[in-house]
Design a protein around this motif. Sequence first.
Motif, PDB file in Angstrom:
ATOM      1  N   ILE A   1       0.588  -0.792   0.242  1.00 12.93           N
ATOM      2  CA  ILE A   1       0.054   0.029  -0.335  1.00 12.93           C
ATOM      3  C   ILE A   1       1.151   1.073   0.015  1.00 12.93           C
ATOM      4  O   ILE A   1       1.698   1.415   0.668  1.00 12.93           O
ATOM      5  CB  ILE A   1      -0.701   0.095   0.770  1.00 12.93           C
ATOM      6  CG1 ILE A   1      -1.227  -1.567   1.209  1.00 12.93           C
ATOM      7  CG2 ILE A   1      -1.759   1.298   1.032  1.00 12.93           C
ATOM      8  CD1 ILE A   1      -2.544  -1.750   2.051  1.00 12.93           C
ATOM      9  N   LEU A   2       0.571   2.106  -0.821  1.00 11.93           N
ATOM     10  CA  LEU A   2       1.200   3.759  -1.184  1.00 11.93           C
ATOM     11  C   LEU A   2       0.645   4.794  -0.789  1.00 11.93           C
ATOM     12  O   LEU A   2      -0.248   4.355  -1.524  1.00 11.93           O
ATOM     13  CB  LEU A   2       2.297   3.706  -2.683  1.00 11.93           C
ATOM     14  CG  LEU A   2       2.898   4.762  -2.656  1.00 11.93           C
ATOM     15  CD1 LEU A   2       3.337   4.796  -1.642  1.00 11.93           C
ATOM     16  CD2 LEU A   2       2.896   4.713  -4.074  1.00 11.93           C
ATOM     17  N   LEU A   3       0.620   5.358  -0.047  1.00 14.45           N
ATOM     18  CA  LEU A   3      -0.130   6.506   0.414  1.00 14.45           C
ATOM     19  C   LEU A   3       0.365   7.831  -0.163  1.00 14.45           C
ATOM     20  O   LEU A   3       1.547   7.489   0.058  1.00 14.45           O
ATOM     21  CB  LEU A   3      -0.500   6.464   2.790  1.00 14.45           C
ATOM     22  CG  LEU A   3      -0.676   5.536   2.522  1.00 14.45           C
ATOM     23  CD1 LEU A   3      -1.309   5.429   4.276  1.00 14.45           C
ATOM     24  CD2 LEU A   3      -2.124   5.040   2.441  1.00 14.45           C
ATOM     25  N   ILE A   4      -0.283   8.934  -1.304  1.00 18.67           N
ATOM     26  CA  ILE A   4       0.587   9.903  -1.629  1.00 18.67           C
ATOM     27  C   ILE A   4      -0.433  10.770  -1.479  1.00 18.67           C
ATOM     28  O   ILE A   4      -1.615  11.195  -1.103  1.00 18.67           O
ATOM     29  CB  ILE A   4       0.027   9.856  -2.853  1.00 18.67           C
ATOM     30  CG1 ILE A   4       1.236   8.448  -3.254  1.00 18.67           C
ATOM     31  CG2 ILE A   4       1.017  11.451  -3.513  1.00 18.67           C
ATOM     32  CD1 ILE A   4       1.680   8.502  -4.744  1.00 18.67           C
ATOM     33  N   ALA A   5       0.432  12.026  -0.425  1.00 20.18           N
ATOM     34  CA  ALA A   5      -0.960  13.497   0.147  1.00 20.18           C
ATOM     35  C   ALA A   5       0.284  14.538  -0.890  1.00 20.18           C
ATOM     36  O   ALA A   5       1.840  14.851  -0.525  1.00 20.18           O
ATOM     37  CB  ALA A   5      -0.111  13.727   1.563  1.00 20.18           C
ATOM     38  N   PRO A   6      -0.448  14.578  -2.147  1.00 19.44           N
ATOM     39  CA  PRO A   6       0.002  15.988  -2.435  1.00 19.44           C
ATOM     40  C   PRO A   6       0.312  17.151  -2.781  1.00 19.44           C
ATOM     41  O   PRO A   6       0.992  18.047  -2.293  1.00 19.44           O
ATOM     42  CB  PRO A   6      -0.423  15.640  -3.712  1.00 19.44           C
ATOM     43  CG  PRO A   6      -1.986  15.458  -3.845  1.00 19.44           C
ATOM     44  CD  PRO A   6      -1.962  14.588  -2.397  1.00 19.44           C
ATOM     45  N   HIS A   7      -0.815  17.500  -0.898  1.00 20.56           N
ATOM     46  CA  HIS A   7      -0.938  18.905  -0.498  1.00 20.56           C
ATOM     47  C   HIS A   7      -0.577  18.674   1.354  1.00 20.56           C
ATOM     48  O   HIS A   7      -1.549  18.600   1.956  1.00 20.56           O
ATOM     49  CB  HIS A   7      -2.604  19.379  -0.466  1.00 20.56           C
ATOM     50  CG  HIS A   7      -2.711  19.329  -2.300  1.00 20.56           C
ATOM     51  ND1 HIS A   7      -3.507  19.049  -2.968  1.00 20.56           N
ATOM     52  CD2 HIS A   7      -2.308  20.228  -3.428  1.00 20.56           C
ATOM     53  CE1 HIS A   7      -3.084  19.590  -4.018  1.00 20.56           C
ATOM     54  NE2 HIS A   7      -2.255  20.125  -4.391  1.00 20.56           N
ATOM     55  N   GLY A   8       0.877  17.708   1.616  1.00 23.88           N
ATOM     56  CA  GLY A   8       0.404  17.770   3.054  1.00 23.88           C
ATOM     57  C   GLY A   8       1.038  18.790   3.624  1.00 23.88           C
ATOM     58  O   GLY A   8       1.600  19.093   4.477  1.00 23.88           O
TER      59      GLY A   8
END
Length: 145
Positions: A23-30
């Motif tokens: 599983i890969l979580l991506i937060a482009p607006h972190g």
Amino acid sequence: MADENKDKTKDSPITFIDGRTNILLIAPHGSKEDDRNIGKLIREIAADSQCYAIINDKYIMPKNGEAVDKDDFKVDLNSITQVKEHLNDEFLDQMIKFKDSIVKEYESVIILWIHSVDDEDISKEIIDPSADVLPDDVKILVGWG
């Protein structure tokens, strides 16, 4: 890949966190200036679940007509056009390499692109047929807080 990613992100505005699942979580607006608490939330989820994560800690979305400016950290990492033009090497290429390393290890990857939204904004998205994300496009919507 773990040591390679840690070295690349030590002083980087984009953090790559190694995991032990596919599983890969991506937060482009972190960044706290864009999606308040998303970076912190993704770090906690990644630590608790041992999944991989990519968090943009620094770049923010240009506001109301502001120009995209990589040097001033004003690039919307949710815009493929802006990413390809300004952060292809730093974000897109690295994200693909990170994803590929997970697939190599686990044979598949589940990618979750994470955003925050307030009640007013989600209401606009749901009723506006010209919105970028239509209700049929949203596969999961989770409320928190």
